[in-house]
Scaffold this motif. Structure first.
Motif, PDB file in Angstrom:
ATOM      1  N   LEU A 288      -0.509  -9.506  -4.360  1.00 39.67           N
ATOM      2  CA  LEU A 288      -1.323  -8.296  -4.392  1.00 39.67           C
ATOM      3  C   LEU A 288      -2.807  -8.629  -4.595  1.00 39.67           C
ATOM      4  O   LEU A 288      -3.686  -7.994  -4.003  1.00 39.67           O
ATOM      5  CB  LEU A 288      -0.839  -7.348  -5.497  1.00 39.67           C
TER       6      LEU A 288
ATOM      7  N   ARG B 159       0.867  -1.178   0.000  1.00 37.45           N
ATOM      8  CA  ARG B 159       0.000   0.000   0.000  1.00 37.45           C
ATOM      9  C   ARG B 159       0.901   1.223   0.000  1.00 37.45           C
ATOM     10  O   ARG B 159       1.845   1.309   0.791  1.00 37.45           O
ATOM     11  CB  ARG B 159      -0.876   0.031   1.244  1.00 37.45           C
TER      12      ARG B 159
ATOM     13  N   TYR C  13      -1.786   1.046  -4.556  1.00 41.75           N
ATOM     14  CA  TYR C  13      -0.763   0.016  -4.315  1.00 41.75           C
ATOM     15  C   TYR C  13       0.333   0.199  -5.360  1.00 41.75           C
ATOM     16  O   TYR C  13       0.090   0.738  -6.442  1.00 41.75           O
ATOM     17  CB  TYR C  13      -1.366  -1.388  -4.483  1.00 41.75           C
TER      18      TYR C  13
END
Ligand code: FAD
Length: 395
Positions: free
Chosen positions: A329, A290, A298
């Motif tokens: 992710l 993040r 991100y």
């Protein structure tokens, strides 16, 4: 209810794998809202960056049209993103016609990668930076070979048949091996003696592959020499001028062309994007990728500084690392959307490198718990091809 917009900036290896991972983990829905995916890239197709030396050696096309990657619920916009306004959740970009435009996001993945480092302009030579530079390189060495075929002065002929690759990282190793083989083949086709061609690989270190065992460095050097590459260790190229490369130890080499493969730097466009950066220019992220101070944003791949919180070790700028980050992710985004604890970054559990050394030659090295695993020859070449294709999602 409105759709959620998930924008991915950058369709390199990390961006493409992020799109796939987020799409698969969310199944295109979050909290009852459909997710609309938008992939942004300044290029008209995905450039297989790990194969950048191919257009320089064989003229191979390494750009894959975006249509190959687009599926239902995914749009593509060709545009150069110039900044991210994380307060308003908007990105600003210049579209393919040069117009300034903005678009809102709910989720944003910044994967704008890296660029190949260039020498200073007064150092001469040509850097292997992009497909156009690669095509220019191919044109230059082929023209030199054609000139050599009609050259009667032996010294000039030798110079025209000689090429230097500056920088002996993996990219320099792969580039020099494939160039030496391609030059030999083209020399034969022109009726020249293929063994008259020379490729020098200039290595600033005292051996190849300093990150692995000495034995691997020696094996690489041996295979390179079979391809026709001479490695010169402990030498930095200072500059190339009028066909002469001056080396840091005072020696010089007469060459028809010098090609610089001196590593990657984070995309300089990040400097004006408005995201928090490290002094080296990578995006600052937490252990779940993040971006600090920017909710819903991100960043992964070469453009982000990603550190394993347990060991403090930062990931390298490599395709392999970017692909693993992208898979994680997907799970992180899903967890964040559902308000659950998200998985945390872990560095790759083993040292692992695979290197292509021209058709049917390669070297794969891995180390786990202090044990080395080495694969060479055709099996390593097959492995290398799988990795190249996997990185660009062609398998
Ligand atoms: C010759 C060479 C050989 C390599 N060999 C290997 C290897 O063997 N193994 C390995 O693991 N790694 C290798 N690498 C490194 C590997 O290529 C990178 O780690 C990898 O490409 C990083 O992927 P990425 O998606 O983060 O960034 P990139 O591949 O750099 O992709 C970034 C994308 O963002 C787009 N973009 C950039 N700026 C903008 C903008 N402002 N707006 C919109 N789009 C933008 C670009 O067009 C590009 O498509 C090699 C690199 C080179 C150059």
């Amino acid at each position: 209810m409105n759709d959620l917009t998930c924008i991915i900036i950058g369709g390199g290896h990390a961006g493409l794998h992020s799109l796939k991972a987020i799409k698969e983990t969310t199944r295109g829905m979050a909290n009852g809202r459909r997710i609309r995916f938008v992939l942004f890239d300044k290029q008209p197709g995905h450039v297989r960056k790990v194969l950048l030396f191919r257009p320089a050696t064989s003229g191979e096309e390494i750009m894959i049209p975006w249509t190959h990657y687009l599926s239902e619920g995914v749009e593509f916009v060709q545009g150069t993103v110039t900044s991210v306004d994380s307060g308003e959740k908007r990105i600003r970009y210049t579209d393919a016609h040069g117009n300034d435009a903005r678009i809102h996001y709910d989720l944003l993945v910044v994967a704008v990668g890296s660029i190949v480092r260039r020498p200073d302009p007064d150092q001469g030579g040509i850097a292997l930076t992009d497909p156009q530079a690669a095509a220019d390189i191919r044109e230059r060495w082929s023209a030199n070979l054609r000139k050599a075929a009609g050259e009667t002065n032996p010294e000039e002929r030798k110079r025209l048949l000689t090429l230097a690759v500056v920088g002996a990282g993996i990219s320099g190793i792969e580039t020099s091996a494939e160039l030496a083989l391609a030059m030999r083949e083209e020399a034969s086709a022109l009726g020249l003696n293929p063994f008259e061609t020379s490729v020098y690989l200039l290595n600033a270190q005292e051996r190849l592959f300093p990150g692995g065992p000495e034995k691997v460095g020696r094996m690489l050097e041996l295979t390179l020499s079979e391809c026709g590459v001479t490695v010169l260790h402990n030498r930095k190229a200072m500059r190339e001028e009028a066909g002469v490369v001056t080396l840091s130890n005072g020696e010089s080499l007469a060459v028809g062309l010098s090609i610089w493969t001196i590593g990657l730097i984070p995309n300089p466009a990040l400097r004006s994007m408005g995201l928090p950066l490290t002094p080296e220019g990578q995006v600052l992220v937490d252990e779940c990728y993040r971006v600090k101070g920017a909710p819903g944003v991100y960043s992964i791949g070469d453009c982000a500084r990603i550190v394993d919180p347990r060991t403090g070790k930062a990931d390298q700028m490599r395709c392999g690392e970017g692909v693993i980050q992208a898979d994680r992710l997907g799970k992180i985004v899903m967890a964040d959307l559902e308000g659950r604890p998200a998985p945390v970054h872990k560095s790759v559990p083993l040292d692992f490198f695979c290197i292509g050394l021209g058709e049917n030659r390669g070297l794969v090295w891995g180390r786990k718990w202090g044990l080395n695993m080495i694969i060479t020859g055709k099996p390593a070449w097959k492995f290398r091809n799988l990795a190249w294709d996997g990185g660009s999602m062609l398998r």
